[in-house]
Design a protein around this motif. Structure first.
Motif, PDB file in Angstrom:
ATOM      1  N   VAL A   1       4.662   8.542   5.176  1.00 47.62           N
ATOM      2  CA  VAL A   1       4.303   9.094   3.866  1.00 47.62           C
ATOM      3  C   VAL A   1       5.127  10.341   3.561  1.00 47.62           C
ATOM      4  O   VAL A   1       5.322  11.192   4.438  1.00 47.62           O
ATOM      5  CB  VAL A   1       2.796   9.453   3.815  1.00 47.62           C
TER       6      VAL A   1
ATOM      7  N   HIS B   1      -1.967  14.214   5.431  1.00 46.85           N
ATOM      8  CA  HIS B   1      -1.691  12.787   5.582  1.00 46.85           C
ATOM      9  C   HIS B   1      -1.354  12.418   7.025  1.00 46.85           C
ATOM     10  O   HIS B   1      -0.649  13.159   7.721  1.00 46.85           O
ATOM     11  CB  HIS B   1      -0.518  12.369   4.691  1.00 46.85           C
TER      12      HIS B   1
ATOM     13  N   SER C   1       3.209   9.622  -1.962  1.00 45.93           N
ATOM     14  CA  SER C   1       1.807   9.845  -2.308  1.00 45.93           C
ATOM     15  C   SER C   1       1.699  11.166  -3.063  1.00 45.93           C
ATOM     16  O   SER C   1       2.056  12.218  -2.535  1.00 45.93           O
ATOM     17  CB  SER C   1       0.945   9.886  -1.039  1.00 45.93           C
TER      18      SER C   1
END
Length: 281
Positions: A23, A60, A243
């Motif tokens: 991510v 994350h 994200s």
């Protein structure tokens, strides 16, 4: 094969693992930097507003990097410092690189935020820099006289009423403000030098408060490259998913309500517009 068998065949077998992608978390830092946002303002940045987005971005699993998407003409120096320091704290804790991307403008406090990143990128049309300090206000003495309004102000302490907008401006107050600006400017310059180091060029114009387009900012060492967030992230982390963690606006702000007073909110909106207008936006 029956319908039941077809559906069953598509279910994951116990023990199978779905591969999770890396991510790159994106935090949007858009608006004027201010400790007291107004519902009528065009977006605002302060530590309270962005804390949740920052912690979510740096929290994350499989995090490869955090990208700051900056579009800000600047604002309050303390909030600029608080947000930048929080970004560095989280980056050091998680040991992940931080990339900043200037959109229309990353100027003054907006550039202060960008310097929290390890690398800074901008579009060739982005406006970058404005390493200086500015403050402004209004003087209402003539307006009060016109409408026959008497100003009553009582203080304990000779300097308690400095720069009161309803009183005539005093030369000693202006001199005090200039000294304060000089101290803040020095702190700003120190921060930029600390974060950019030897990448900065040795030029007298660098800290005059001037602003430059992307290519000139690159030549001066204010940024590290030209390019958009999606372009650079795709090149650096081709297998990662993006994200976005966008700061949430208060409910009343989303509804356009909640101004403490109409006149105050209107002045806030005018001040916000003036901040963007310095860059033609």
């Amino acid at each position: 094969m029956s319908v039941t068998e077809k559906l069953t065949s598509r279910l994951p077998v116990l023990g199978d693992r779905v591969e999770r992608k890396d991510v790159v978390a994106v935090v949007k830092l858009h608006g004027v930097i201010t400790p007291s946002p107004s519902p009528l303002a065009r977006g605002s940045i302060n530590l309270a507003a962005v804390e949740t987005a920052l912690t979510r971005a740096f929290g994350h699993d499989r995090l490869k990097a955090v990208a700051l998407l900056i579009n800000s003409p600047g604002g309050a120096p303390t909030q600029s410092g608080l947000v930048a320091e929080r970004i560095r704290q989280l980056a050091d804790e998680k040991k992940v690189p931080v990339l900043a991307f200037a959109e229309d403008v990353a100027a003054s406090g907006g550039y202060w935020l960008a310097c929290a990143a390890d690398e800074i990128f901008a579009h060739r049309t982005s406006m970058v820099g404005s390493i200086g300090v500015i403050s402004g206000g209004f003087g209402f003495t003539g307006l009060l006289e016109r409408f026959g309004i008497e100003r009553r102000l009582h203080t304990a302490g000779a300097n308690k009423s400095r720069l009161d907008p309803f009183s005539p401006e005093k030369p000693e107050d202006v001199e005090w403000l200039k000294k304060m600006h000089s101290q803040l400017h020095e702190l700003f310059v120190d921060w930029v030098k600390e974060r950019r180091g030897s990448r900065l060029t040795d030029t007298e114009d660098l800290f005059t408060g001037d602003v430059w387009l992307g290519q000139k900012a690159l030549d001066l060492g204010l940024i590290d490259g030209l390019g958009s967030l999606r372009q650079i992230v795709t090149e650096r982390y081709p297998d990662a998913e993006i994200s976005v963690a966008e700061p949430k606006k208060p409910l009343l702000a989303r509804l356009g309500l909640g101004a403490p007073a109409a006149a105050s909110a209107m002045l806030d909106a005018v001040t916000t517009k003036a901040a963007w207008s310095r860059f033609g936006l």
